[in-house]
Write a protein that holds these residues in place. Structure first.
Motif, PDB file in Angstrom:
ATOM      1  N   THR A 137       1.158  -0.915  -0.092  1.00 24.41           N
ATOM      2  CA  THR A 137       0.351  -0.342  -0.009  1.00 24.41           C
ATOM      3  C   THR A 137       0.949   1.117   0.002  1.00 24.41           C
ATOM      4  N   SER A 179      -9.538   1.013   2.484  1.00 25.08           N
ATOM      5  CA  SER A 179      -8.693   0.367   3.722  1.00 25.08           C
ATOM      6  C   SER A 179     -10.018   0.700   4.640  1.00 25.08           C
ATOM      7  N   THR A 180     -11.320   1.751   4.848  1.00 27.76           N
ATOM      8  CA  THR A 180     -11.943   1.868   5.508  1.00 27.76           C
ATOM      9  C   THR A 180     -12.882   2.855   4.434  1.00 27.76           C
ATOM     10  N   GLU A 225     -14.669  -1.656   9.158  1.00 30.23           N
ATOM     11  CA  GLU A 225     -13.647  -1.135   8.369  1.00 30.23           C
ATOM     12  C   GLU A 225     -14.781  -0.235   7.409  1.00 30.23           C
TER      13      GLU A 225
END
Lengths: 379, 185, 275
Positions: free
Chosen positions: A365, B66-67, B85
Motif C-alpha cells: 500500500t 482500507s476503510t 472497516e
C-alpha cells in the motif's frame, strides 16, 4: 470516435489482441488468467480466427507457435504454474525466431502458491525461465489502459523482431476494472510480419544478409524451409560448428539489444530534484505514485522510476539516476528480484539501494511505501 | 474527491452486478475515475461475496479500500466481516431482514428491509441488489440518479430492464423518505 | 520398382542421412516419400513435423515445410498449423518416446479430437539417439542401457491406445513388409481425420546389440517374424499370438474432422451472433 469502456485487465488483453489482428489462441485454463482464454474463445471466431483449449499448458503454447508459422499472429496466456510449464517452448520460439505473445498474469508462488492473490514473483522467470543464454522482451503495465496499449506493442514487437514477447501483468491489474479509452482500430500502429523479398528458391529463414531480423516466410507458400530447436546455420539446418553457432547466438542477442532504443519504455515522475527514487512497476507502481506525492507534502524529495519494458532491463538509466539521487527504494511483490537489477545499475556509485517487498499475497500500500521512505530518509 | 464503496453479501445476491452498475454510473456516465475489484471466485451460492468501487475525480493510485465511505451489507456474515472497516463519517447500509445483530447505537447505520422490499416489488429477492444501488446512489451523491439509471439500462438484460429500473427508483424513494437528512437533495 | 520422381520430394543435398547402417528409418521415409509421390500431393502444401530423437531428423531430408520441434510435443505444433492453415497436409513423424512417453498426453488428445494430422510413429522399441534407454514400447525382459537386468515394465500397444483414444484411422505396418507399409501410409495420407500408422522399426545399434541381434538382418528378422497379418492373427490362439503382433488396418472410419467442425460449428455461429 474513441469509446470509453469499463473493463478488466484480462478483458483489455482480449480486446487489444483482436484489434491487433491476432487470429490464433492456444491455451489451457488457469487462474487468474482464464478470462483471457474465455474472451478469446468468444471473440476469435467472430473475426474468422481460431481458439483451442489444449490438453495442457505446453500444448497451448506449442499450438500457438505452430499457428504462427503459417503467418498468423498468435498468442497464449497463463499464470504461475502454467508459465513454468511453457518455458521449454518459449526457448523454442526464441531459437526458431517465431513471433508469439505470451501473457503471464502473476500470482503467488512457488508451486500452486496462491492462485487468487497477486504477486510479482515471476519477473526473473520471465527473464531466465527457459534454459540457455537468450534475450527476451517483457512488458509490464500498471493500469488497465496500459494493459490495452502494451498488448498492441507486444504483438508489434514480436512481429518486428521475430521473438516471443511476454506481457507480464499481475492478479490486481488483470481483475480490476478501470476506464479504458478505445480509439478506432485505424488509429493504432499495427505492425504485420515482413514477408521475404527474395525468390522462393533463394529464401533462407535465418539469412543475416537481411539484417538482424531476417524475414520469416509463412508455411505453405512455396518457400519450403526448415526450422529446428537445434543450433543452426542461415538455412535453418542443424549446425554445431562453433563459428556458425557464435554468429547465431550473437545475432539473437543483438537483434534485441541493438534495437532496444525502439522499445525502451519507462515513466519517470519528479526525479529531477529527487533525493530518493522509488523503483516500482506493475500494480505496485500505483501505490508508489501516491506515496511520492504524500512524501513531497512532507518535504521529502521523492521521485519515481517505473520500468514499463522490464526486460531487457535499463541499467543505464538507473546508472544515470543514481548519480542524481541519494537513495533508491525498490518495492515489488516478491522477496527481491528487480532490486538486484537496480543494484547492478547503481553499482560503483554511493547511492544506496533499499528494498520493500513481500510475497504473502498482500498488496503493497501507499502508506507502507511512505513509512519506508521516511525510514530510509531518516525523518 | 475520493469515495470508497464496498458492497458485501452472499454469493448469488447480485453484488458483482451492483458494483458494475455503480462503477459505470461513475466512470462512464459521470466522467469520474473508477477502479472496481472483487473477491475472486466467490461465485458459489452462499459464500461471502465482496466488491469494491473506488471513485475519484482525479487519478486513482490507491487501488485498495482500507476503510469504506459507504458499506453495504446484505448478510449477517458480511456485516460481521466488514462493519469494522468503515470510516468514522462513513455510512453503513444494511438489509435489516438478514442483518439482525448489529450495533443499535451506531449512528452511521442506515437500515432498510431490502429483501422484503424486493419481494413486495416482484415476489422475489432478485432485485435486492438494484434497490441497494438506488439507496447507495442517494446516500453517496457521487453521481446523479440519471447516470445510475443509464448504467442500469446498459448492464441488465433487456427483458428485466423495467423491473430493475423500478427497483432502483424504489431505492431512491425509500432512502429519501426514511433518512431525508442524509439522502435529501 | 525404383521411381526417380521421389527425388523431387527430397533435399538430396542433405543426404546421406545420419542414421546408422542397418537402421530401418530410411525404409520408412522411403515409403512415405513414395506414397506422397504416388498421391501427387503438392510439396508446397505439406508440413512435416517431428519431435526429438533419430526419427526427429526425418523432416530435414524432405523438401517441404518442415519443423523439428521439441521432444514429444510435435503434435501440439501440428495442431496449430492444421488449424491455422487447414489446406496443408500435416504429417507428424514421431518416435516411440515422442508419441507415447513424453508426448503420450498430446497423442491421446489428438486422437480424441480427430484432427486431420497423419501421425507416423517409428517404433524401434528403444531410445536410440540418447544411448539405448528403455522406452514405453520396449518388450518385457529385453535389455536396455537403463534396464541392465531386463525390462520389468509392460509395453504399450500403440494400436490399442490410438483406437481407444478415438483415432479414426489406425494401422500397423513394419519395416520388412514394404507392400503393406506403402499401402497403409497412402491410406493414412488420403484419410480425413487423425491417422495413426505405427511402423515397427529396428535399432541394431542400441536395441540389437543389447539383445543378441547386433547384425541388421537379425533385427529385421526379429520384426518380420513377429509381424502377422491381421487376417491370420484373428485365426490364431492366445498361445500362438505370444511374442507376435498383428499388422494391417485396425480402424478406418469416416468421422467429423476437428477443424472442419470448428469452422462449421464455431466460426459460422460466432459470425452470425448465434450464441
Amino acid at each position: 470516435m474513441p469509446n470509453i469502456e469499463l473493463m478488466s485487465g484480462n478483458d483489455a488483453v482480449v480486446r487489444a489482441a483482436i484489434m491487433s489482428g491476432c487470429k490464433f489462441y492456444g491455451g489451457y485454463p488457469i487462474t487468474p488468467s482464464s478470462e483471457i482464454a474465455e474472451g478469446m474463445a468468444k471473440e476469435l471466431p467472430k473475426v474468422g480466427g481460431k481458439f483451442i483449449q489444449m490438453e495442457d499448458e505446453i500444448g497451448g503454447i506449442g499450438a500457438a507457435i505452430g499457428a504462427s508459422l503459417t503467418g498468423v499472429k498468435s498468442m497464449t496466456a497463463t499464470s504461475g504454474p502454467g508459465f513454468s510449464l511453457k518455458q521449454e517452448h518459449i526457448g523454442f520460439a526464441v531459437m526458431g525466431e517465431i513471433p508469439i505473445v505470451i501473457v503471464n498474469v502473476m500470482r503467488g508462488g512457488p508451486s500452486t502458491g496462491m492462485p487468487t492473490y497477486p504477486s510479482q514473483g515471476d519477473v526473473m522467470q520471465a527473464r531466465w525461465g527457459t534454459h540457455g543464454d537468450h534475450q527476451i522482451i517483457a512488458l509490464t503495465p500498471c493500469s488497465v489502459q496500459e494493459t490495452f496499449k502494451l498488448t498492441f506493442e507486444a504483438f508489434n514487437l514480436s512481429e518486428m523482431y521475430r521473438t516471443p514477447v511476454i506481457l507480464l501483468t499481475d492478479e490486481i491489474i488483470a481483475h480490476m476494472r478501470e476506464k479504458v479509452i478505445i480509439d478506432d482500430a485505424k488509429n493504432y500502429k499495427i505492425i504485420d510480419r515482413v514477408k521475404p523479398s527474395v525468390r522462393r528458391e533463394q529464401y533462407k529463414p535465418f539469412d543475416s544478409k537481411h539484417g538482424l531480423v531476417p524475414p520469416l516466410a509463412p508455411y505453405g507458400e512455396g518457400y519450403r524451409f526448415h526450422i529446428t530447436g537445434l543450433t543452426h546455420d542461415e538455412t535453418g539446418f542443424p549446425s554445431s560448428d562453433h563459428n556458425t553457432v557464435e554468429k547465431l547466438q550473437k545475432r539473437l542477442r543483438d537483434k534485441i539489444l541493438k534495437n532496444r532504443k525502439n522499445f525502451d519504455w519507462y515513466e519517470e515522475r519528479m526525479v529531477d530534484d529527487a533525493e530518493i527514487i522509488i523503483v516500482a512497476y506493475g500494480s505496485v507502481a500505483r501505490s508508489a505514485m501516491r506515496a511520492i506525492k504524500d512524501a513531497r507534502r512532507e518535504n521529502i524529495k521523492a521521485g519515481l522510476f517505473r520500468p514499463i519494458t522490464l526486460w531487457p532491463f535499463n541499467h543505464e538509466r538507473i546508472k544515470k539516476l543514481s548519480k542524481r539521487c541519494k537513495k533508491f527504494l525498490v518495492t515489488e511483490m516478491n522477496l527481491g528480484q528487480i532490486v538486484g537489477e537496480v543494484e547492478k545499475g547503481a553499482c560503483g556509485v554511493k547511492t544506496k539501494v533499499n528494498f520493500l517487498g513481500r510475497a504473502n499475497g498482500e498488496f503493497i500500500t501507499p502508506t507502507e511505501i511512505l513509512s519506508k521512505i521516511r525510514e530510509v530518509m531518516n525523518v | 474527491m475520493r469515495a470508497e464503496i464496498r458492497l458485501a453479501g452472499s454469493g448469488g445476491q447480485g453484488i458483482i452486478l451492483a458494483a458494475k452498475v455503480i462503477a459505470e454510473a461513475a466512470g462512464i456516465f459521470s466522467e469520474l475515475n473508477v477502479v472496481q475489484s472483487q473477491i475472486y471466485g466467490a461465485a458459489a451460492r452462499g459464500e461471502l461475496s465482496k466488491a469494491d468501487v473506488i471513485i475519484d475525480d482525479g487519478d486513482i493510485y490507491t487501488l485498495e479500500i482500507s476503510t469504506a465511505d459507504i458499506l453495504l451489507c446484505l448478510s449477517q456474515d458480511a456485516y460481521n466481516r466488514y462493519s469494522k472497516e468503515l470510516k468514522e463519517d462513513g455510512k453503513l447500509i444494511i438489509d435489516s431482514f438478514y442483518v439482525k445483530n448489529y450495533d443499535q447505537l451506531d449512528k452511521r447505520i442506515l437500515s432498510f428491509p431490502i429483501s422484503e422490499m424486493s419481494k413486495e416489488l416482484a415476489d422475489s429477492e432478485l432485485f435486492s441488489n438494484m434497490i441497494s444501488v438506488g439507496i447507495l446512489t442517494v446516500v453517496g451523491k457521487y453521481f446523479s440518479e440519471e447516470s445510475v439509471l443509464k448504467s442500469v439500462e446498459k448492464n441488465v438484460p433487456k427483458n428485466f430492464l423495467d423491473m430493475n429500473i423500478k427497483a432502483v427508483k424504489l431505492g431512491f424513494e425509500r432512502a429519501k423518505r426514511k433518512y431525508p437528512e442524509v439522502c435529501g437533495n | 520398382m525404383f521411381n526417380e520422381h521421389i527425388f523431387d520430394y527430397l533435399r538430396t543435398d542433405k543426404l546421406p542421412h545420419i542414421w546408422c547402417p542397418g537402421c530401418a528409418h530410411g525404409i520408412i521415409v522411403g515409403s512415405l516419400v513414395r506414397s506422397i509421390e504416388k498421391l501427387k500431393i503438392d510439396k508446397n502444401k505439406i508440413a512435416v513435423l517431428s519431435g526429438i530423437g533419430c526419427s526427429g531428423r526425418t523432416p530435414g531430408y524432405l523438401d517441404m515445410n518442415t519443423l523439428h520441434t521439441t521432444h514429444g510435443r510435435s503434435l501440439t505444433f501440428a495442431t496449430g498449423i492444421k488449424m491455422a492453415k487447414p489446406e496443408l497436409t500435416v504429417i507428424d513423424v514421431m518416435g516411440d518416446g515422442d508419441a507415447v512417453a513424453i508426448g503420450g498426453n498430446h497423442f491421446i488428445h489428438a486422437c480424441r479430437r480427430n484432427i486431420d494430422i497423419k501421425a507416423i510413429i517409428f517404433n524401434n522399441n528403444i531410445y536410440g539417439m540418447t544411448g539405448g534407454q528403455y522406452s514405453p514400447t520396449t518388450p518385457t525382459n529385453y535389455y536396455a542401457s537403463t534396464a541392465p537386468y531386463g525390462n520389468v515394465e509392460t509395453p504399450f500397444d500403440i494400436v490399442k491406445l490410438a483406437k481407444g483414444a478415438g483415432a479414426s484411422f489406425v494401422a500397423r505396418a513394419d519395416a520388412f513388409h514394404i507392400g503393406l507399409l506403402d499401402n497403409v501410409i497412402q491410406k493414412a495420407l488420403s484419410h480425413k481425420g487423425f491417422s495413426v500408422v505405427e511402423v515397427m522399426a529396428t535399432c541394431p545399434t542400441q536395441f540389437g546389440r543389447r539383445n543378441k541381434m547386433k547384425e541388421p538382418y537379425q533385427m529385421l528378422d526379429f520384426v518380420a517374424e513377429r509381424a502377422i497379418s491381421l487376417k491370420k492373427w484373428q485365426e490364431m490362439s492366445e498361445e500362438e499370438r505370444k511374442g507376435k503382433f498383428p499388422i494391417g488396418i485396425f480402424v478406418d472410419e469416416q468421422r467429423e474432422e476437428y477443424v472442419e467442425t470448428y469452422e462449421k460449428n464455431v466460426i459460422e455461429r460466432a459470425k452470425k451472433g448465434d450464441r
